[in-house]
Design a protein around this motif. Structure first.
Motif, short mmCIF file in Angstrom:
data_model
loop_
_atom_site.label_atom_id
_atom_site.label_comp_id
_atom_site.label_asym_id
_atom_site.label_seq_id
_atom_site.Cartn_x
_atom_site.Cartn_y
_atom_site.Cartn_z
N ARG A 383 0.83 -1.19 0.00
CA ARG A 383 0.00 0.00 0.00
C ARG A 383 0.87 1.24 0.00
N GLU A 384 0.20 2.39 -0.04
CA GLU A 384 0.95 3.65 -0.20
C GLU A 384 1.84 3.94 1.01
N ALA A 385 1.30 3.80 2.20
CA ALA A 385 2.05 4.16 3.41
C ALA A 385 2.28 2.98 4.34
N GLU A 386 1.97 1.76 3.88
CA GLU A 386 2.12 0.61 4.76
C GLU A 386 2.21 -0.65 3.92
N VAL A 387 2.62 -1.70 4.56
CA VAL A 387 2.65 -3.02 3.95
C VAL A 387 1.90 -3.97 4.89
N ALA A 388 1.01 -4.76 4.31
CA ALA A 388 0.16 -5.65 5.11
C ALA A 388 0.40 -7.08 4.67
N MET A 389 0.36 -7.97 5.62
CA MET A 389 0.49 -9.39 5.31
C MET A 389 -0.51 -10.17 6.15
N GLN A 390 -0.98 -11.28 5.57
CA GLN A 390 -1.95 -12.13 6.25
C GLN A 390 -1.67 -13.58 5.90
N VAL A 391 -1.64 -14.42 6.90
CA VAL A 391 -1.45 -15.86 6.72
C VAL A 391 -2.67 -16.55 7.33
N SER A 439 -2.64 -11.62 11.06
CA SER A 439 -2.61 -10.42 10.23
C SER A 439 -1.71 -9.37 10.88
N ALA A 440 -0.99 -8.64 10.03
CA ALA A 440 -0.09 -7.59 10.52
C ALA A 440 -0.04 -6.47 9.49
N VAL A 441 -0.01 -5.23 9.98
CA VAL A 441 0.13 -4.06 9.13
C VAL A 441 1.27 -3.24 9.69
N ILE A 442 2.27 -2.95 8.85
CA ILE A 442 3.46 -2.23 9.29
C ILE A 442 3.55 -0.93 8.50
N PRO A 443 3.60 0.22 9.17
CA PRO A 443 3.76 1.49 8.45
C PRO A 443 5.14 1.60 7.84
N VAL A 444 5.20 2.29 6.72
CA VAL A 444 6.47 2.48 5.99
C VAL A 444 6.91 3.93 6.19
N GLY A 445 8.14 4.11 6.69
CA GLY A 445 8.65 5.45 6.91
C GLY A 445 9.13 6.09 5.65
N ALA A 446 9.84 7.23 5.84
CA ALA A 446 10.34 7.99 4.69
C ALA A 446 11.38 7.23 3.91
N GLU A 447 12.08 6.27 4.58
CA GLU A 447 13.14 5.54 3.89
C GLU A 447 12.58 4.68 2.77
#
Length: 449
Positions: A383-391, A439-447
């Motif tokens: 996604r634009e500001a995050e990455v999500a994964m689900q097992v 399920s997990a959603v991790i925000p993505v920083g400026a890097e």
């Protein structure tokens, strides 16, 4: 005894009565004795001029001079007595010491000014009267100017009273300054002690955090590999007699995974055992512990890509690019794993990619442990500001035997700690169909932009 003088307020530090030390009592006693002898001699002279018995004058002088013994306790009383006996020309030493003690004490400055003024006026009057009497008694007919006596009497009075008052003010100010510095030193000592305690607590917390981090790394990189080995061993046992070809293939897979697990363990233990390099230690406690995580991640990345880990450790560990290889390893172990990727992949910060990889890895390990033979769907969304994964896995296949993998109960806890540390959200629980979902959603920083 401390350098700050804190022992002065300790119990038993006081001497006799109002004296802080015994030598102060001895000194005041000596001053009072000298003053009593002086006042007794001056009392005899005063008694001769006043026409009273000399014994009465000497006794009065002894009583007046001994008042100097209480100068530290009642400095105002000493000055008042010296002013009262000034017309009798008594108490020269008592007046000087009394003014000094009054100026150096904690008496309010307005009282000091009033009493010093009274003493100055008394000495001025007595000096002027005696000087005029001496001039009149001279036989050579000396007739000075009208201002001669007042001016000379004023100079003599100031020369007698000003030095003890000024010196007492200086000593009092210096004493108060030293007390203030001593209090500040005590306060700083207490603050430094508190800071040292807090630093020790922070160091202890940091050590515990490093231990937890190492435990998570070892659990993630070793438990998954060993779980697959156990699954393959069970499959090998089941097909050994029916399908020798497949048994040979499973045996080869078990051997490869065992070598990879041994290599990973060797990397971790080697880092823990290595001696610190010569030279000034930048972080003696943190460097080996941090290196364990890097070595473990490098070993896992090499194992996931099918390359032998030689300890060179390039990169920051496995990332999202290694998910396909991770799913393939589970497929080889007999699990039906489907990988679905949504969105366009892009570079992420190493910590984000590594955490996402570990979440999927641990979820697949739990499937092998608790739901053998279940169908698994791994979903990854960029996604634009995050990455999500689900097992998500379905219910266990009743036709597949449970290999009896042990569980320490730390897998879900470790996944949640990793995700929350990056500011993400982690949710896990059973599904309505009888399976389990992570399920997990991790925000993505400026890097990662």
């Amino acid at each position: 005894m401390t350098a700050t003088g804190a022992d002065r307020d300790a119990p038993g530090a006081r001497g006799w009565w109002w004296w802080a030390r015994r030598r102060s009592a001895v000194f005041d006693g000596a001053l009072a004795l000298v003053s009593a002898v002086e006042c007794a001699a001056e009392g005899v002279s005063f008694a001769g001029r006043a026409g009273v018995p000399e014994g009465a004058g000497a006794l009065l002088g002894l009583l007046v001079g001994s008042v100097l013994l209480v100068r530290r306790r009642w400095p105002i009383a000493v000055v008042l007595v010296s002013v009262a006996v000034a017309p009798a020309e008594m108490g020269f030493l008592m007046g000087i010491v009394g003014l000094y003690t009054l100026a150096a004490s904690e008496v309010p400055r307005r009282y000091t000014a009033v009493l010093a003024g009274m003493a100055t006026v008394a000495v001025f009057v007595v000096t002027a009267v005696e000087m005029r009497r001496d001039i009149a008694a001279q036989a050579d007919g000396f007739d000075p100017n009208v201002w001669y006596v007042p001016v000379m009497a004023l100079f003599m009075t100031l020369g007698l009273n000003a030095p003890p008052v000024l010196f007492g003010l200086y000593i009092g100010a210096r004493r108060r300054l030293m007390e203030s510095l001593r209090e500040r030193a005590d306060s700083l000592e207490q603050e430094l002690s508190l800071l040292a305690d807090r630093a020790e607590q922070r160091a202890q917390w940091a050590r515990q955090e490093e231990r937890r981090r190492i435990a998570r790394e070892m659990h993630d990189v070793v438990a998954h590999r060993v779980s697959l080995m156990v699954v393959h061993a069970a499959a090998l046992q089941a097909v050994a007699l029916k399908d020798p070809q497949k048994a040979v293939k499973n045996a080869a897979l078990v051997g490869d995974m065992g070598r990879q697990a041994l290599t990973e363990l060797r990397e971790m233990l080697g880092v823990l055992r290595e001696e610190p390099a010569a030279g000034p230690p930048a972080a003696p406690a943190g460097v080996p512990l941090a290196a364990v995580g890097r070595a473990a991640a490098a070993a896992a990345q090499a194992a996931a890509s099918g390359e032998p880990a030689d300890g060179a450790g390039t990169g920051d560990g496995p990332g999202l690019g290694a998910l396909e290889d991770l799913c393939e390893q589970s497929r080889l172990a007999g699990a039906a794993v489907e990988l679905a990727v949504l969105g366009e992949a892009r570079p992420y910060p190493p910590e984000v990619g590594r955490t996402a990889y570990r979440v999927v890895q641990e979820a697949l390990t739990n499937v092998h442990k608790h739901a053998p033979g279940a169908a698994v769907v791994v979903r990854l969304a960029h996604r634009e500001a995050e990455v999500a994964m689900q097992v998500e896995n379905g219910p266990s296949d009743a036709g597949v035997a449970d290999v009896g993998l042990p569980s320490g109960g730390n897998g879900l806890v470790g996944m949640k700690e990793r995700v929350v540390r990056l500011g993400g959200v982690f949710v896990s629980g059973p599904t309505d169909a009888g399976g389990f979902r992570v399920s997990a959603v991790i925000p993505v920083g400026a890097e990662g932009s």
